[in-house]
Design an enzyme around this catalytic site. Structure first.
Site, PDB file in Angstrom:
ATOM      1  N   SER A   1       0.752  -1.082  -0.017  1.00  0.00           N
ATOM      2  CA  SER A   1      -0.087  -0.057   0.023  1.00  0.00           C
ATOM      3  C   SER A   1       0.949   1.237   0.185  1.00  0.00           C
ATOM      4  CB  SER A   1      -0.873  -0.069   1.351  1.00  0.00           C
ATOM      5  OG  SER A   1      -1.555   1.236   1.330  1.00  0.00           O
TER       6      SER A   1
ATOM      7  N   HIS B   1       1.214   8.313   8.944  1.00  0.00           N
ATOM      8  CA  HIS B   1      -0.062   8.286   7.953  1.00  0.00           C
ATOM      9  C   HIS B   1      -0.958   7.612   8.964  1.00  0.00           C
ATOM     10  CE1 HIS B   1      -2.734   6.707   5.125  1.00  0.00           C
ATOM     11  NE2 HIS B   1      -2.034   7.428   4.181  1.00  0.00           N
TER      12      HIS B   1
ATOM     13  N   LYS C   1       3.874  -3.336   6.968  1.00  0.00           N
ATOM     14  CA  LYS C   1       3.875  -3.700   5.413  1.00  0.00           C
ATOM     15  C   LYS C   1       5.388  -3.253   4.968  1.00  0.00           C
ATOM     16  CE  LYS C   1      -0.888  -3.514   4.539  1.00  0.00           C
ATOM     17  NZ  LYS C   1      -1.095  -4.846   3.682  1.00  0.00           N
TER      18      LYS C   1
HETATM   19  P1  NAP Z   1      -8.270  -8.675   1.124  1.00  0.00           P
HETATM   20  O1  NAP Z   1      -9.504  -8.607   0.077  1.00  0.00           O
HETATM   21  O2  NAP Z   1      -8.493  -7.806   2.220  1.00  0.00           O
HETATM   22  O3  NAP Z   1      -7.760  -9.911   0.869  1.00  0.00           O
HETATM   23  C1  NAP Z   1      -6.715 -10.457   2.013  1.00  0.00           C
HETATM   24  C2  NAP Z   1      -6.398 -11.972   1.928  1.00  0.00           C
HETATM   25  O4  NAP Z   1      -5.313 -12.333   2.728  1.00  0.00           O
HETATM   26  C3  NAP Z   1      -7.481 -12.763   2.133  1.00  0.00           C
HETATM   27  O5  NAP Z   1      -7.542 -13.729   1.012  1.00  0.00           O
HETATM   28  C4  NAP Z   1      -7.336 -13.462   3.602  1.00  0.00           C
HETATM   29  O6  NAP Z   1      -7.896 -14.695   3.487  1.00  0.00           O
HETATM   30  C5  NAP Z   1      -5.893 -13.491   3.447  1.00  0.00           C
HETATM   31  N1  NAP Z   1      -5.234 -13.762   4.795  1.00  0.00           N
HETATM   32  C6  NAP Z   1      -5.403 -12.703   5.608  1.00  0.00           C
HETATM   33  N2  NAP Z   1      -4.906 -13.395   6.632  1.00  0.00           N
HETATM   34  C7  NAP Z   1      -4.330 -14.687   6.664  1.00  0.00           C
HETATM   35  C8  NAP Z   1      -3.675 -15.733   6.899  1.00  0.00           C
HETATM   36  N3  NAP Z   1      -3.229 -15.801   8.253  1.00  0.00           N
HETATM   37  N4  NAP Z   1      -3.406 -16.826   6.413  1.00  0.00           N
HETATM   38  C9  NAP Z   1      -3.632 -17.016   4.953  1.00  0.00           C
HETATM   39  N5  NAP Z   1      -4.402 -15.902   4.305  1.00  0.00           N
HETATM   40  C10 NAP Z   1      -4.446 -14.796   5.070  1.00  0.00           C
HETATM   41  O7  NAP Z   1      -7.072  -7.719   0.115  1.00  0.00           O
HETATM   42  P2  NAP Z   1      -7.410  -6.366  -0.939  1.00  0.00           P
HETATM   43  O8  NAP Z   1      -8.247  -5.509  -0.313  1.00  0.00           O
HETATM   44  O9  NAP Z   1      -7.548  -6.924  -2.251  1.00  0.00           O
HETATM   45  O10 NAP Z   1      -5.955  -5.691  -1.042  1.00  0.00           O
HETATM   46  C11 NAP Z   1      -4.954  -6.041  -1.437  1.00  0.00           C
HETATM   47  C12 NAP Z   1      -3.623  -5.492  -1.089  1.00  0.00           C
HETATM   48  O11 NAP Z   1      -3.663  -4.232  -1.328  1.00  0.00           O
HETATM   49  C13 NAP Z   1      -3.445  -5.553   0.479  1.00  0.00           C
HETATM   50  O12 NAP Z   1      -1.965  -5.528   0.940  1.00  0.00           O
HETATM   51  C14 NAP Z   1      -3.716  -4.002   0.792  1.00  0.00           C
HETATM   52  O13 NAP Z   1      -3.270  -3.776   2.213  1.00  0.00           O
HETATM   53  C15 NAP Z   1      -3.317  -3.416  -0.099  1.00  0.00           C
HETATM   54  N6  NAP Z   1      -4.034  -1.976  -0.260  1.00  0.00           N
HETATM   55  C16 NAP Z   1      -5.510  -1.732  -0.035  1.00  0.00           C
HETATM   56  C17 NAP Z   1      -6.046  -0.419  -0.276  1.00  0.00           C
HETATM   57  C18 NAP Z   1      -7.335  -0.381   0.112  1.00  0.00           C
HETATM   58  O14 NAP Z   1      -8.020   0.639  -0.331  1.00  0.00           O
HETATM   59  N7  NAP Z   1      -8.027  -1.278   0.744  1.00  0.00           N
HETATM   60  C19 NAP Z   1      -5.083   0.343  -0.831  1.00  0.00           C
HETATM   61  C20 NAP Z   1      -3.894   0.274  -1.032  1.00  0.00           C
HETATM   62  C21 NAP Z   1      -3.353  -1.085  -0.797  1.00  0.00           C
HETATM   63  P3  NAP Z   1      -9.564 -14.835   3.904  1.00  0.00           P
HETATM   64  O15 NAP Z   1     -10.157 -14.736   2.476  1.00  0.00           O
HETATM   65  O16 NAP Z   1      -9.530 -16.174   4.447  1.00  0.00           O
HETATM   66  O17 NAP Z   1      -9.866 -13.899   4.963  1.00  0.00           O
END
Ligand code: NAP
Length: 257
Positions: free
Chosen positions: A131, A139, A153
């Protein structure tokens, strides 16, 4: 051409599932393997558990089995802040993390376990999606649930760089659930999009575009050993030229955090 076997972790996530699908559609180039902790979610999302390994990133042995014989690893796991309750009028919402789901556990130790598994398995390229916002410890995301989300991260990004593996670190702007392939993508570093963005550009990007950047990073040699922030111009921006030349996009990126 030989296919590249790629393990996608977080494959049940909103971006990880798009990456897994994209790789699975390109069987001439990729053999996609997924890693997830919920068999039910995998069944619901993909209609089958084929090509999946089940485990938890806190358990190195489950990762080791999944990554065996893979050429590349895509890390798309993430901690997820949960809102405690809808905020009262005029108050800010409060967030917590699930037990075992703190950023230190998931975004640092969980990612470190994945990188260590990649080293042990002889994987030669790791694509890590993170991110924007981590260049400054101030932040606001760091204050959510006392998690220091972006700090952890950032530490795992540094761990990957120091590992000696080829890396591509993709730090996305705010993620949108909108179609991909319709916008001009912009790359930068050091959170400059957050501080210097022209007014017309919001620092966001569709998840589908991030997923495409991941897939292209697995293909393009000049995405190796690069770390960058990425956002998209709004889809109605008249000056935008939809990005199709990813080699040219990666050519604008540099190594190191
Ligand atoms: P997400 O939908 O929150 O998916 C997270 C994944 O991690 C899920 O598949 C979850 O499994 C898995 N996970 C978490 N803990 C785990 C564990 N202990 N063992 C195995 N799997 C585990 O992700 P996203 O929203 O697409 O985000 C992708 C990336 O972009 C992340 O790094 C996020 O921080 C980053 N990002 C997000 C934003 C935003 O606006 N949200 C902005 C910039 C960057 P389950 O399905 O079983 O829960």
């Amino acid at each position: 051409m030989a296919t590249k076997k790629v393990l996608v972790t977080g494959a049940t996530g909103r971006t990880g599932s798009i990456v897994f699908r994209k790789l699975r559609q390109q069987t001439d180039q990729f053999e996609a393997v997924g890693f997830a902790r919920s068999e039910t979610k995998v069944q619901e999302l993909f209609g089958s558990k084929e090509s999946f390994f089940f485990g938890d990133i806190s358990d190195p042995s489950s990762l080791q089995k999944a990554i065996s014989a893979c050429h590349a690893l895509v890390i798309l796991t993430s901690s997820v802040p949960i809102m405690k309750a809808p905020p009262k009028p005029g108050e800010r919402p409060e967030f917590v993390f699930a037990p075992g789901g703190m950023p230190e556990e998931v975004d640092f130790y969980g990612q470190k376990n994945q990188i260590d598994a990649a080293i042990n398995a002889g994987v030669n390229h790791v694509v890590l999606v993170g991110s924007m916002g981590g260049a400054s410890e101030n932040h606001p995301l760091n204050r959510l649930g006392n998690g220091n989300l972006l700090v952890w991260k950032r530490k795992s990004e540094q761990y990957l760089i120091d590992s000696g593996l080829d890396y591509t670190i993709i730090r996305a702007g705010g993620l949108l659930d909108q179609p991909g392939g319709e916008r001009e993508l912009l790359v930068s570093k050091e959170d400059l999009f957050l501080t210097n963005a022209p007014n017309s550009i919001s620092a966001s990007i569709p998840r589908a575009d991030v997923a495409e950047v991941v897939v292209q990073a697995l293909k393009e040699p000049n995405a190796r050993n690069k770390a960058f922030d990425v956002i998209a111009k709004p889809d109605d921006d008249p000056s935008a030229v939809v990005t199709s030349d990813f080699a040219a996009l990666f050519a604008q990126t540099t190594s190191g955090l």
